[in-house]
Structure formats: structure tokens, C-alpha cells
Design a protein around this motif. Structure first.
Motif: not given
Length: 229
Positions: A79-84, A141-148, A185-190
Motif C-alpha cells: 500500500d502507498e502511504v500518502v506523504i504530506e 493531493s493524495n500523493g499519487d505523483l502520476v495523477k498530479i 522507483m520511489r514507491n518501491m525503493n525509497s
């Protein structure tokens, strides 16, 4: 400790306890093992080992413990955690060019995961700045970079269109893939996530590639915005 965990669990405060316990200043036994880089390297290895051990016990429950912005959070595996995103009132070309300075310590400490996070955050900041400047409204923003990215490029008229030149559409498609790759890359490895089977070790060259690519993208988006203004 068991009594303490039972007491804190209903309040959702176990991550707070862990954050308190793993503060680097409490690891006094690291004093004397070498310079600051050696201390930091050893400390990070200890924390990684702790996360690996805890998550090995949590895997059946399909949840994992992650270290996000120096705080622990519990989330479902994958699951992706929304980052402020830090709010920056005005984004300028100079702010973008300061990214190398902001990641300098991360590069020196070989904390390449953090470089990915800061690069991705820069992209989100710039895109949200563009959206809010063009709509004169607060962007949720919901933290989804592609959507933004899709929302921003729609406003900038940078979405692929059937009646446009093929090469222009290919270029815009390449930019979309680059944003998507950095986001993935950020979601999987950061450092926003704990260890997992899909995690890979990021090397310095990849971290610098992501950082410079993010700067290039951000500069381009700003230039398009300025052209419209």
C-alpha cells in the motif's frame, strides 16, 4: 514491555514508542567505532535489521512496519502511504537548482534512498505549484505523483493528442514514462517503505540520474507555465 505495548496498541501509539526508542542519540555503544560516516552506516544497518526482523513476523498479517520521514508507520504490504508534501508558496528556477545542495549530505552518507525521496518531492511540489497557480485553488493531493502530473499537464496543454505531430506525442509520452518511473522507483525503493522482496539497492549513479532528471523536468514545466503567462 509487553504490558506497555498492550496499553499503547489501542491508541495507535506503538510507532511513536519505536520512534522514541531508536533515536540515534540513544545508541551510545556506537561511540568509538569510527568517524561519523561509520557511525551512521552502522546505525542504519541496525535499523534495517530491526525492520526486517519485525516485518518477517508481520508478513502473515499482510502488514509491514515502515520508517517514513524518521517516524514509524504501519501499513498494508504494497500500500502507498500518502506523504504530506511540504508547502512552498513560490517555486522558482533557483529553488529547483538548490536540489543538489539539499541532497549533498545524502550523497556523502550514501543514503541514496533519501535522494530519490527528495527528487520525487521536488516534482510534486512543482506540479502542485503549477496547478494552484493556474486554477487559483488549493489542490488536494493524495500523493499519487502520476495523477498530479496528469492534472498539471492537462492545464498546461501537454497531453498527447491524435492530431498532433507524431514526434511531439512521442516526446510527451517519454516525459510521462519518466515521471512514472521516478514515482515507481520511489514507491518501491525509497526510505518511505520498509524492506520487501521487490526492493533493490539504489546506486549513486541511479540516484544522481533521478535527481538531475527531476530538475530537468521541473525546469521544463516552469518554463511552459511562464510561456503561458
Amino acid at each position: 514491555m509487553q504490558d506497555l505495548l498492550k496499553y499503547l496498541n489501542p491508541q495507535g501509539r506503538i510507532p511513536e514508542l519505536l520512534t522514541y526508542l531508536i533515536q540515534q542519540g540513544r545508541f551510545e555503544n556506537l561511540t568509538g567505532i569510527g568517524g561519523i560516516h561509520k557511525v551512521d552506516e552502522t546505525y542504519k544497518a541496525i535499523i534495517k535489521g530491526m525492520l526486517d526482523a519485525i516485518n518477517a513476523q508481520l508478513v502473515i498479517a499482510r502488514v509491514e512496519l515502515r520508517l517514513l520521514n524518521k517516524k514509524f508507520v504501519m501499513a498494508g504490504i504494497g500500500d502507498e502511504v500518502v506523504i504530506e508534501t511540504p508547502k512552498v508558496k513560490i517555486i522558482t528556477s533557483q529553488y529547483i537548482k538548490e536540489l543538489p545542495e539539499r541532497i549533498k549530505d545524502d550523497i556523502d552518507n550514501k543514503d541514496y534512498d533519501s535522494v530519490i525521496t527528495k527528487s520525487r518531492t521536488l516534482l510534486e511540489e512543482v506540479l502542485i505549484f503549477i496547478i494552484e497557480k493556474m486554477t487559483i485553488e488549493r489542490y488536494k493531493s493524495n500523493g499519487d505523483l502520476v495523477k498530479i502530473y496528469q492534472d498539471a499537464t492537462e492545464l498546461l496543454n501537454m497531453r498527447q493528442k491524435g492530431d498532433w505531430n507524431k514526434r511531439v506525442n512521442e516526446l510527451l509520452g517519454g516525459l510521462h514514462k519518466l515521471v512514472s518511473a521516478i514515482s515507481s522507483m520511489r514507491n518501491m525503493n525509497s526510505d518511505a517503505h520498509g524492506a520487501g522482496s521487490s526492493r533493490i539497492n539504489i546506486k549513486k549513479r541511479e540516484a544522481l540520474l533521478v535527481a538531475h532528471s527531476s530538475m530537468m523536468l521541473a525546469e521544463y514545466w516552469l518554463s511552459v507555465l511562464e510561456g503561458k503567462e
